[in-house]
Design an enzyme around this catalytic site. Structure first.
Site, PDB file in Angstrom:
ATOM      1  N   HIS A 163       0.874  -1.196   0.000  1.00 38.08           N
ATOM      2  CA  HIS A 163       0.000   0.000   0.000  1.00 38.08           C
ATOM      3  C   HIS A 163       0.901   1.233   0.000  1.00 38.08           C
ATOM      4  O   HIS A 163       1.485   1.587   1.013  1.00 38.08           O
ATOM      5  CB  HIS A 163      -0.903   0.001   1.240  1.00 38.08           C
ATOM      6  CG  HIS A 163      -1.889   1.133   1.269  1.00 38.08           C
ATOM      7  ND1 HIS A 163      -3.238   0.940   1.515  1.00 38.08           N
ATOM      8  CD2 HIS A 163      -1.735   2.465   1.098  1.00 38.08           C
ATOM      9  CE1 HIS A 163      -3.864   2.100   1.488  1.00 38.08           C
ATOM     10  NE2 HIS A 163      -2.967   3.054   1.244  1.00 38.08           N
TER      11      HIS A 163
ATOM     12  N   HIS B 183       1.657   5.344  -1.701  1.00 42.70           N
ATOM     13  CA  HIS B 183       1.273   6.534  -2.473  1.00 42.70           C
ATOM     14  C   HIS B 183       2.519   7.158  -3.095  1.00 42.70           C
ATOM     15  O   HIS B 183       3.468   7.483  -2.375  1.00 42.70           O
ATOM     16  CB  HIS B 183       0.589   7.561  -1.566  1.00 42.70           C
ATOM     17  CG  HIS B 183      -0.681   7.047  -0.965  1.00 42.70           C
ATOM     18  ND1 HIS B 183      -1.900   7.175  -1.592  1.00 42.70           N
ATOM     19  CD2 HIS B 183      -0.918   6.362   0.181  1.00 42.70           C
ATOM     20  CE1 HIS B 183      -2.841   6.601  -0.850  1.00 42.70           C
ATOM     21  NE2 HIS B 183      -2.267   6.097   0.238  1.00 42.70           N
ATOM     22  N   LEU B 184       2.498   7.319  -4.420  1.00 37.82           N
ATOM     23  CA  LEU B 184       3.672   7.880  -5.107  1.00 37.82           C
ATOM     24  C   LEU B 184       3.421   9.253  -5.715  1.00 37.82           C
ATOM     25  O   LEU B 184       4.362   9.902  -6.153  1.00 37.82           O
ATOM     26  CB  LEU B 184       4.143   6.920  -6.209  1.00 37.82           C
ATOM     27  CG  LEU B 184       4.766   5.603  -5.732  1.00 37.82           C
ATOM     28  CD1 LEU B 184       5.088   4.711  -6.938  1.00 37.82           C
ATOM     29  CD2 LEU B 184       6.022   5.851  -4.905  1.00 37.82           C
ATOM     30  N   ARG B 185       2.133   9.679  -5.786  1.00 36.03           N
ATOM     31  CA  ARG B 185       1.794  10.971  -6.405  1.00 36.03           C
ATOM     32  C   ARG B 185       2.247  11.016  -7.871  1.00 36.03           C
ATOM     33  O   ARG B 185       2.429   9.999  -8.491  1.00 36.03           O
ATOM     34  CB  ARG B 185       2.412  12.153  -5.611  1.00 36.03           C
ATOM     35  CG  ARG B 185       2.279  12.048  -4.091  1.00 36.03           C
ATOM     36  CD  ARG B 185       0.868  11.881  -3.597  1.00 36.03           C
ATOM     37  NE  ARG B 185       0.797  11.996  -2.142  1.00 36.03           N
ATOM     38  CZ  ARG B 185      -0.185  11.535  -1.394  1.00 36.03           C
ATOM     39  NH1 ARG B 185      -1.201  10.909  -1.949  1.00 36.03           N
ATOM     40  NH2 ARG B 185      -0.189  11.694  -0.102  1.00 36.03           N
TER      41      ARG B 185
ATOM     42  N   ASN C  78      -5.266   7.311  -5.877  1.00 35.14           N
ATOM     43  CA  ASN C  78      -5.966   8.552  -5.490  1.00 35.14           C
ATOM     44  C   ASN C  78      -5.208   9.794  -5.941  1.00 35.14           C
ATOM     45  O   ASN C  78      -4.801  10.628  -5.149  1.00 35.14           O
ATOM     46  CB  ASN C  78      -6.234   8.583  -3.975  1.00 35.14           C
ATOM     47  CG  ASN C  78      -4.967   8.559  -3.129  1.00 35.14           C
ATOM     48  OD1 ASN C  78      -3.956   7.984  -3.519  1.00 35.14           O
ATOM     49  ND2 ASN C  78      -5.022   9.186  -1.961  1.00 35.14           N
TER      50      ASN C  78
ATOM     51  N   LYS D  85      -9.351  -0.182  -5.848  1.00 33.86           N
ATOM     52  CA  LYS D  85      -9.400   0.425  -4.519  1.00 33.86           C
ATOM     53  C   LYS D  85     -10.684   1.215  -4.345  1.00 33.86           C
ATOM     54  O   LYS D  85     -10.990   2.115  -5.134  1.00 33.86           O
ATOM     55  CB  LYS D  85      -8.188   1.348  -4.358  1.00 33.86           C
ATOM     56  CG  LYS D  85      -8.119   2.119  -3.042  1.00 33.86           C
ATOM     57  CD  LYS D  85      -7.669   1.257  -1.887  1.00 33.86           C
ATOM     58  CE  LYS D  85      -7.734   1.997  -0.563  1.00 33.86           C
ATOM     59  NZ  LYS D  85      -6.670   2.982  -0.373  1.00 33.86           N
TER      60      LYS D  85
ATOM     61  N   HIS E 104     -10.549   1.312   1.609  1.00 41.03           N
ATOM     62  CA  HIS E 104     -10.313   2.253   2.706  1.00 41.03           C
ATOM     63  C   HIS E 104     -11.564   2.172   3.578  1.00 41.03           C
ATOM     64  O   HIS E 104     -12.561   2.832   3.306  1.00 41.03           O
ATOM     65  CB  HIS E 104     -10.086   3.675   2.189  1.00 41.03           C
ATOM     66  CG  HIS E 104      -9.723   4.627   3.292  1.00 41.03           C
ATOM     67  ND1 HIS E 104      -8.499   5.257   3.367  1.00 41.03           N
ATOM     68  CD2 HIS E 104     -10.409   5.012   4.411  1.00 41.03           C
ATOM     69  CE1 HIS E 104      -8.452   5.989   4.470  1.00 41.03           C
ATOM     70  NE2 HIS E 104      -9.607   5.870   5.115  1.00 41.03           N
TER      71      HIS E 104
ATOM     72  N   HIS F 224      -4.774  -0.806   5.593  1.00 41.44           N
ATOM     73  CA  HIS F 224      -4.290  -0.092   6.782  1.00 41.44           C
ATOM     74  C   HIS F 224      -5.211  -0.226   8.002  1.00 41.44           C
ATOM     75  O   HIS F 224      -5.761   0.744   8.506  1.00 41.44           O
ATOM     76  CB  HIS F 224      -4.011   1.392   6.496  1.00 41.44           C
ATOM     77  CG  HIS F 224      -5.049   2.104   5.673  1.00 41.44           C
ATOM     78  ND1 HIS F 224      -6.386   2.100   5.987  1.00 41.44           N
ATOM     79  CD2 HIS F 224      -4.931   2.847   4.555  1.00 41.44           C
ATOM     80  CE1 HIS F 224      -7.027   2.808   5.087  1.00 41.44           C
ATOM     81  NE2 HIS F 224      -6.166   3.273   4.207  1.00 41.44           N
TER      82      HIS F 224
ATOM     83  N   ASP G   2       1.475   2.490   3.506  1.00 35.93           N
ATOM     84  CA  ASP G   2       0.627   3.677   3.347  1.00 35.93           C
ATOM     85  C   ASP G   2       1.482   4.938   3.409  1.00 35.93           C
ATOM     86  O   ASP G   2       1.006   5.993   3.824  1.00 35.93           O
ATOM     87  CB  ASP G   2      -0.494   3.724   4.396  1.00 35.93           C
ATOM     88  CG  ASP G   2      -1.590   4.711   4.033  1.00 35.93           C
ATOM     89  OD1 ASP G   2      -1.648   5.143   2.863  1.00 35.93           O
ATOM     90  OD2 ASP G   2      -2.383   5.065   4.923  1.00 35.93           O
TER      91      ASP G   2
ATOM     92  N   HIS H 215       3.407  14.342   1.595  1.00 34.65           N
ATOM     93  CA  HIS H 215       2.820  15.660   1.345  1.00 34.65           C
ATOM     94  C   HIS H 215       3.948  16.667   1.541  1.00 34.65           C
ATOM     95  O   HIS H 215       4.784  16.472   2.431  1.00 34.65           O
ATOM     96  CB  HIS H 215       1.714  15.970   2.364  1.00 34.65           C
ATOM     97  CG  HIS H 215       0.492  15.113   2.220  1.00 34.65           C
ATOM     98  ND1 HIS H 215      -0.520  15.387   1.333  1.00 34.65           N
ATOM     99  CD2 HIS H 215       0.126  13.981   2.861  1.00 34.65           C
ATOM    100  CE1 HIS H 215      -1.465  14.457   1.428  1.00 34.65           C
ATOM    101  NE2 HIS H 215      -1.096  13.589   2.353  1.00 34.65           N
TER     102      HIS H 215
ATOM    103  N   ALA I 100      -3.643  14.667   5.646  1.00 35.40           N
ATOM    104  CA  ALA I 100      -3.449  13.363   6.288  1.00 35.40           C
ATOM    105  C   ALA I 100      -2.451  12.535   5.488  1.00 35.40           C
ATOM    106  O   ALA I 100      -2.563  12.419   4.275  1.00 35.40           O
ATOM    107  CB  ALA I 100      -4.786  12.624   6.368  1.00 35.40           C
TER     108      ALA I 100
HETATM  109  C1  NCD Z   1      -3.361   8.990   2.152  1.00 34.61           C
HETATM  110  C2  NCD Z   1      -2.869  10.038   1.149  1.00 34.61           C
HETATM  111  O1  NCD Z   1      -2.283  11.042   1.581  1.00 34.61           O
HETATM  112  O2  NCD Z   1      -3.048   9.840  -0.056  1.00 34.61           O
HETATM  113  N1  NCD Z   1      -3.414   9.593   3.446  1.00 34.61           N
HETATM  114  C3  NCD Z   1      -3.432   8.956   4.633  1.00 34.61           C
HETATM  115  O3  NCD Z   1      -3.587   9.625   5.661  1.00 34.61           O
HETATM  116  N2  NCD Z   1      -3.262   7.663   4.731  1.00 34.61           N
HETATM  117  C4  NCD Z   1      -4.669   8.435   1.721  1.00 34.61           C
HETATM  118  C5  NCD Z   1      -5.113   7.218   2.485  1.00 34.61           C
HETATM  119  O4  NCD Z   1      -4.580   6.114   2.311  1.00 34.61           O
HETATM  120  O5  NCD Z   1      -6.026   7.349   3.308  1.00 34.61           O
HETATM  121 ZN    ZN Z   2      -3.221   5.022   1.610  1.00 41.49          ZN
END
Ligand code: NCD
Ligand code: ZN
Length: 332
Positions: free
Chosen positions: A12, A14-16, A40, A94, A131, A165, A237, A241, A253
């Site tokens: 899990h 996130h790479l943006r 996302n 997802k 989620h 998560h 996860d 940011h 978050a």
């Molecule tokens: C994630 C994100 O920033 O994309 N943020 C997080 O707090 N985990 C999104 C997610 O997995 O809920």
């Molecule tokens: Zn996530």
């Protein structure tokens, strides 16, 4: 002391996109052999054209590392034809309840209405990743969602469902009740509680969704991970940011852990006398559960102190500036 890990996986991540992607992709691809890439983005990855372009962008950022991105689509109502076309290129789809976390405004507004797509996914053997939070009181959101997991596990017995998560003892307990339920757990939820986020001075770099819970929840998650529970995989996860979006009013978050995950996990498993289970938790379980064959990579970690950098580019990692006991010795 040393430990060798064979092909660690992050189920899990996130790479943006754009510059952020360029900064963070190598930080995962250095030590992980593969990762499940979350969809996302803005707009979300909800069609094959966008998915292919995103995968290409990731592979370009990976550079020379041996690394396999396992792609996901963002759940909306898909036709059987669309799902068939996507099936071979994704590890799962997802589901985000609308508005529940970062970049999820296009998520599902009605869980009932999503069931027609879930039925098709079950028929075609496409995994569902969720989620699992409602919009209840923030500490209760995951617990409030658990009946939905139970309903779907029963209604769609052939649908593979991953509770992403998980943060509560009750979610851990569900794993043993339904054959088709699996879960991922993050690094931070094994280590922290709400106290670390907001019990003293507010720490925005530990703020994520789902929010860290109570000590007894953390203990249940830790116990399951340390025993390498066969239905649990590591999913960081890691969610970068920029500092301007974290150290501000209206903090986004997400906790950024990708570059320190394996070192911190080694320390955690060693402290509990469970270092022998780390390979199963960060790699073997996921290989078996998801049936993936990522590139071979051997990561050697050693018990030599490492000070977590203050920043990676514009991103502050979890525990920035803290000295931890384990470091990466080599990757082959
Ligand atoms: C994630 C994100 O920033 O994309 N943020 C997080 O707090 N985990 C999104 C997610 O997995 O809920
Ligand atoms: Zn996530």
């Amino acid at each position: 002391m040393e430990i060798k890990l064979s092909s660690p996986l992050d189920m899990h991540l996130h790479l943006r996109e754009g510059d952020m992607l360029k900064t963070v992709v190598p930080l995962t691809a250095d030590t992980f052999a593969g990762a499940v890439i979350m969809p996302n983005l803005v707009p979300p990855v909800d069609n094959l054209e966008r998915l292919r372009a995103y995968r290409a962008e990731i592979l370009e950022g990976v550079g020379g590392h041996a690394f396999e991105p396992f792609m996901t689509l963002f759940l909306k109502n898909y036709t059987e034809e669309q799902l068939l076309a996507a099936r071979e290129e994704i590890i799962g789809i997802k589901l985000y309840p609308a508005g529940i976390t970062t970049n999820s405004s296009g998520g599902v507004a009605s869980l009932e209405a999503a069931e027609q797509t879930l039925a098709l996914m079950e028929k075609l053997g496409i995994r569902l990743m969720v989620h699992g939070e409602t919009n209840a009181f923030v500490m209760d959101r995951e617990a409030d969602f658990l009946p939905v997991y139970e309903r779907w596990a029963q209604k769609f017995p052939k649908l593979q469902i991953v509770m992403e998560h998980i943060t509560t003892a009750s979610a851990v307990a569900l794993l043993d009740r339904y054959e088709n339920l699996h879960a991922t757990v993050t690094l931070q939820h094994l280590l922290i509680t709400l106290d670390d986020v907001a019990g003293g001075l507010l720490n925005p770099h530990l703020f994520c969704k789902p929010i860290a819970k109570r000590p007894e929840d953390r203990e249940a998650l830790a116990a399951a991970a340390l025993q390498a529970h066969p239905k649990l995989s590591f999913g960081s996860d890691s969610a970068p940011h920029p500092i301007s979006k974290k150290e501000c009013c209206g903090c986004a978050a997400g906790v950024f852990t990708a570059p320190i995950a394996l070192q911190v996990l080694a320390g955690f498993f060693e402290e509990h006398g469970k270092l022998d289970n780390l390979q199963t938790f960060v790699s073997d379980n996921a290989h078996r559960i998801y049936g993936v064959t990522p590139p071979t990579k051997t990561v050697t970690l050693e018990k030599t102190p490492f000070t977590i950098p203050a920043k990676y580019g514009e991103v502050v990692p979890m525990w920035a500036g803290r000295e931890i006991a384990w470091s990466v010795k080599s990757v082959a």
